[in-house]
Design an enzyme around this catalytic site. Structure first.
Site, short mmCIF file in Angstrom:
data_model
loop_
_atom_site.label_atom_id
_atom_site.label_comp_id
_atom_site.label_asym_id
_atom_site.label_seq_id
_atom_site.Cartn_x
_atom_site.Cartn_y
_atom_site.Cartn_z
N ARG A 37 -2.25 9.21 -11.65
CA ARG A 37 -2.51 7.78 -11.84
C ARG A 37 -3.21 7.25 -10.61
O ARG A 37 -2.69 7.37 -9.50
CB ARG A 37 -1.20 7.01 -12.07
CG ARG A 37 -1.40 5.64 -12.75
CD ARG A 37 -0.12 4.82 -12.76
NE ARG A 37 0.24 4.47 -11.42
CZ ARG A 37 1.50 4.46 -10.94
NH1 ARG A 37 2.51 4.78 -11.72
NH2 ARG A 37 1.73 4.12 -9.69
N GLU A 87 -4.37 4.18 -3.94
CA GLU A 87 -4.05 5.60 -3.75
C GLU A 87 -4.15 6.29 -5.10
O GLU A 87 -4.23 5.64 -6.14
CB GLU A 87 -2.64 5.79 -3.20
CG GLU A 87 -1.56 5.28 -4.16
CD GLU A 87 -0.19 5.89 -3.95
OE1 GLU A 87 -0.05 6.90 -3.23
OE2 GLU A 87 0.77 5.37 -4.55
N ASN A 147 -1.94 9.03 -7.35
CA ASN A 147 -0.64 9.72 -7.42
C ASN A 147 -0.82 10.99 -8.23
O ASN A 147 -1.11 10.93 -9.42
CB ASN A 147 0.39 8.82 -8.11
CG ASN A 147 0.56 7.50 -7.39
OD1 ASN A 147 1.23 7.43 -6.38
ND2 ASN A 147 -0.10 6.45 -7.90
N SER A 183 4.53 7.40 -12.65
CA SER A 183 5.44 6.90 -13.69
C SER A 183 4.88 5.71 -14.48
O SER A 183 3.78 5.24 -14.20
CB SER A 183 6.78 6.54 -13.06
OG SER A 183 6.57 5.60 -12.05
N LYS A 200 -2.04 11.02 1.50
CA LYS A 200 -2.87 9.93 2.03
C LYS A 200 -3.86 10.44 3.07
O LYS A 200 -4.94 9.89 3.22
CB LYS A 200 -1.95 8.83 2.55
CG LYS A 200 -1.23 8.19 1.34
CD LYS A 200 -0.23 7.16 1.66
CE LYS A 200 0.25 6.47 0.39
NZ LYS A 200 1.18 7.27 -0.44
N LYS A 216 -0.23 3.65 7.07
CA LYS A 216 0.48 4.42 6.04
C LYS A 216 0.91 5.80 6.52
O LYS A 216 0.08 6.59 6.96
CB LYS A 216 -0.43 4.62 4.82
CG LYS A 216 -0.81 3.35 4.11
CD LYS A 216 -1.53 3.69 2.81
CE LYS A 216 -1.77 2.46 1.97
NZ LYS A 216 -2.26 2.82 0.63
N GLU A 246 5.53 8.78 -0.39
CA GLU A 246 5.32 8.21 -1.72
C GLU A 246 6.55 7.42 -2.10
O GLU A 246 7.61 7.58 -1.51
CB GLU A 246 5.13 9.34 -2.75
CG GLU A 246 4.00 10.30 -2.45
CD GLU A 246 2.65 9.65 -2.56
OE1 GLU A 246 2.51 8.71 -3.37
OE2 GLU A 246 1.73 10.05 -1.82
N GLY A 247 6.41 6.61 -3.14
CA GLY A 247 7.59 5.96 -3.71
C GLY A 247 7.78 4.51 -3.30
O GLY A 247 8.72 3.87 -3.73
N ARG A 298 0.90 -3.55 -12.82
CA ARG A 298 2.17 -3.93 -12.19
C ARG A 298 1.93 -5.16 -11.34
O ARG A 298 0.88 -5.27 -10.68
CB ARG A 298 2.68 -2.80 -11.29
CG ARG A 298 3.23 -1.61 -12.06
CD ARG A 298 3.54 -0.47 -11.13
NE ARG A 298 2.35 -0.07 -10.39
CZ ARG A 298 2.37 0.73 -9.33
NH1 ARG A 298 3.50 1.20 -8.88
NH2 ARG A 298 1.25 1.06 -8.73
P1 ADP Z 1 3.28 4.70 -2.24
O1 ADP Z 1 2.85 6.12 -2.29
O2 ADP Z 1 4.51 4.47 -1.45
O3 ADP Z 1 3.29 4.06 -3.58
P2 ADP Z 1 0.93 3.07 -1.75
O4 ADP Z 1 -0.24 3.49 -0.97
O5 ADP Z 1 0.75 2.98 -3.21
O6 ADP Z 1 2.15 4.01 -1.36
O7 ADP Z 1 1.44 1.67 -1.19
C1 ADP Z 1 2.57 1.01 -1.71
C2 ADP Z 1 2.26 -0.44 -2.00
O8 ADP Z 1 1.78 -1.11 -0.84
C3 ADP Z 1 1.17 -0.62 -3.04
O9 ADP Z 1 1.70 -0.61 -4.33
C4 ADP Z 1 0.59 -1.97 -2.65
O10 ADP Z 1 1.40 -3.02 -3.18
C5 ADP Z 1 0.74 -2.00 -1.14
N1 ADP Z 1 -0.51 -1.51 -0.50
C6 ADP Z 1 -0.82 -0.23 -0.23
N2 ADP Z 1 -2.03 -0.11 0.33
C7 ADP Z 1 -2.51 -1.35 0.39
C8 ADP Z 1 -3.74 -1.91 0.89
N3 ADP Z 1 -4.68 -1.14 1.41
N4 ADP Z 1 -3.90 -3.25 0.80
C9 ADP Z 1 -2.93 -4.05 0.29
N5 ADP Z 1 -1.76 -3.59 -0.18
C10 ADP Z 1 -1.54 -2.26 -0.13
MG MG Z 2 1.72 3.66 -4.79
#
Ligand code: ADP
Ligand code: MG
Length: 482
Positions: A132, A151, A153, A158, A313, A372, A376-377, A458
């Site tokens: 996803r 990102e 996944n 899910s 990442k 970051k 994940e999660g 979401r």
């Molecule tokens: P994870 O693998 O923990 O899901 P993500 O990279 O998806 O990590 O980041 C988790 C959440 O943080 C995302 O769902 C989003 O709400 C916020 N986020 C992540 N990267 C960004 C970004 N570059 N700008 C704004 N919000 C972000």
């Molecule tokens: Mg995420």
């Protein structure tokens, strides 16, 4: 109130403020979610089907510009191929993750498994990817809006199941709210069927009618109904499914002389990981041994260890470097352009001049970035002044290479109500994240299946920087194209 001038929201503007109507719709909305199977087990009894509740969701669907939505769908099959090509490139993975694995123990352990199976003859040439790709819509100061990837996944992505049921819920709510035209415009969506098509294709290629698909799951299973929709799509095709945990594989898993994987007497055609993406999922050394055994087996792994690593990442950051995508698609400038258009700025924190530049940039303007780690999660990222605290501590140490830095995406907030069991209803300023599901199957060198199989929206209150639905922050939503 910041809303787009789209028809739904002109119409919904008065609805959002009509307290009596909202009260009435609230109950209908929750009942409708229950009726359609938009379900989650409760925090109190996560492993019991006796008392369940609705999965959290928005009262209304959220406007998403049509062109950006279609852009996200259109690039998905390219992302499928990109992930697959990255997973097939040992030199790239090794080089890219070299600095990370020195300081990040979890990635290092995954990488060790990868190295171990690399050195062996791999018995299975079928690869199944179910991923996803997540995006936010970035609003630039000049007024433009663009699709930016958060990102991708590649493991345990899910909500394909529940997202298949939410459109009917929003359609019904909009009708009751006297917005019939908007109700007709809620898109159909069925990732559960699409993910199952990918699983079914890989299962057929595995070629044994007795062999089962094993969902590898956590011990706490609040989100089981999301899985069940996919499981039941497989049963409809007479493909048997079992659900097992790492400890079941530890206890009863074995490989025969052709490295066929058996668990509790079942031959496993596919291990579908809905677990195993966080350090805490590996509760003992035996869990790691079980992961290795599954990787070494003839079973199709979804994902295999190299595809899992392709979703880190650090890999995402490396792919955004100049000239890197071109290496994966040497004769496809269009593909490269389509993928690159979705990339936000991503910056290395490796030791050296470039990494030092990244540190200085982040310290100067922390609110413009997200820091970051390789996790994940949800709930792991670092924002704002905390970026300065972390980087001030780590800036001269190799520890900083456990992180990457990313431009912070700035979407326009939209007003909506979030429905969450036990929480009072209140109007929130919300931000949304669009996910697009991809499924592919490769056999040897041939991509035999490559599809975009649906979407997920979401939405979370804008006061939360981070966190998904499972983390209790975001809720399920649907796009309403405008
Ligand atoms: P994870 O693998 O923990 O899901 P993500 O990279 O998806 O990590 O980041 C988790 C959440 O943080 C995302 O769902 C989003 O709400 C916020 N986020 C992540 N990267 C960004 C970004 N570059 N700008 C704004 N919000 C972000
Ligand atoms: Mg995420």
């Amino acid at each position: 109130m910041i809303l787009t001038a789209a028809p739904l929201y002109d119409a919904a503007r008065h609805v959002l403020k009509d307290e009596n109507l909202i009260k009435n719709i609230e109950e209908i909305a929750k009942d409708t979610a229950l009726l359609h199977g938009v379900l989650m087990r409760t925090k109190e009894t996560p492993n019991s089907p006796e008392v369940v509740s609705y999965a959290p969701f928005t009262l209304f669907p959220t406007p998403v510009p049509t062109a950006l939505f279609h852009q996200a769908l259109a690039v998905q099959t390219h992302f499928n191929r990109l992930v697959d090509r990255v997973s097939q490139n040992p030199a790239f993975l090794e080089e890219t993750l070299a600095s990370t694995i020195k300081v990040d123990n979890f990635t290092a352990r995954l990488f060790n498994i990868y190295k171990q199976v690399q050195e062996e003859h791999r018995p299975q040439s079928i690869v199944l990817g179910l991923n996803r790709s997540d995006y936010m819509l970035d609003h630039s100061p000049d007024g433009g809006t663009s699709l930016k990837q958060i990102e991708i996944n590649t493991i345990a992505a899910s909500f394909g199941g529940l997202a298949s049921r939410t459109p009917d819920v929003h359609r019904h709510i909009l009708k009751v709210a006297n917005l019939p035209e908007e109700s007709n415009n809620v898109l159909d969506n069925n990732p559960a069927a699409g993910l199952a098509r990918g699983l079914a294709k890989a299962w057929e290629l595995y070629g044994s009618e007795r062999a089962v698909v094993m969902f590898l799951v956590e011990d706490v299973q609040r989100n089981i109904y999301d899985h069940r929709f996919v499981e039941n799509e497989l049963w409809k095709r007479n493909i048997p499914v079992i659900r097992r945990q790492f400890e079941d594989v530890c206890r009863s898993g074995s490989l025969d002389e052709s490295r066929r994987l058996f668990v509790d007497g079942h031959e496993i055609a596919i291990v579908y990981f809905r677990n195993g993406y966080m350090p805490q999922n590996y509760t003992s050394e035996e869990s790691w041994e079980a992961r290795l055994m599954m990787e070494r087996s003839l079973a199709v792994k979804c994902p295999d260890i190299s595809t899992h690593l392709a979703g880190t990442k650090k890999v995402q950051q490396e792919l955004a470097q100049r000239g890197v995508l071109e290496r994966f698609f040497p004769d496809e400038p269009e593909t490269v352009a389509q993928i690159r258009a979705t990339f936000a700025g991503l910056y290395t924190l490796d030791m050296g001049e470039e990494g030092d530049k990244t540190v200085a940039m982040a310290l100067a303007n922390p609110d413009q970035y997200v820091l970051k780690p390789q996790r994940e999660g949800g709930g792991n990222n670092i924002y704002g002044t905390e970026i300065c605290e972390v980087l001030e501590n780590l800036k001269s140490s190799t520890e900083r290479t456990a992180y990457i830095l990313m431009d912070k995406i700035q979407p326009v907030p939209v007003q909506n109500y979030l429905l969450r069991p036990g929480a009072p209803l209140k109007l929130n300023s919300c931000l949304s994240e669009l996910g697009v599901f991809g499924a592919y199957v490769r056999k040897g060198k041939d991509m035999v299946f490559n599809e975009c199989v649906g979407h997920l929206l979401r939405t979370k209150s804008s006061e939360h920087a981070d966190g998904g639905v499972a983390a209790g922050v975001a809720v399920l939503d649907n796009p309403l194209l405008v």
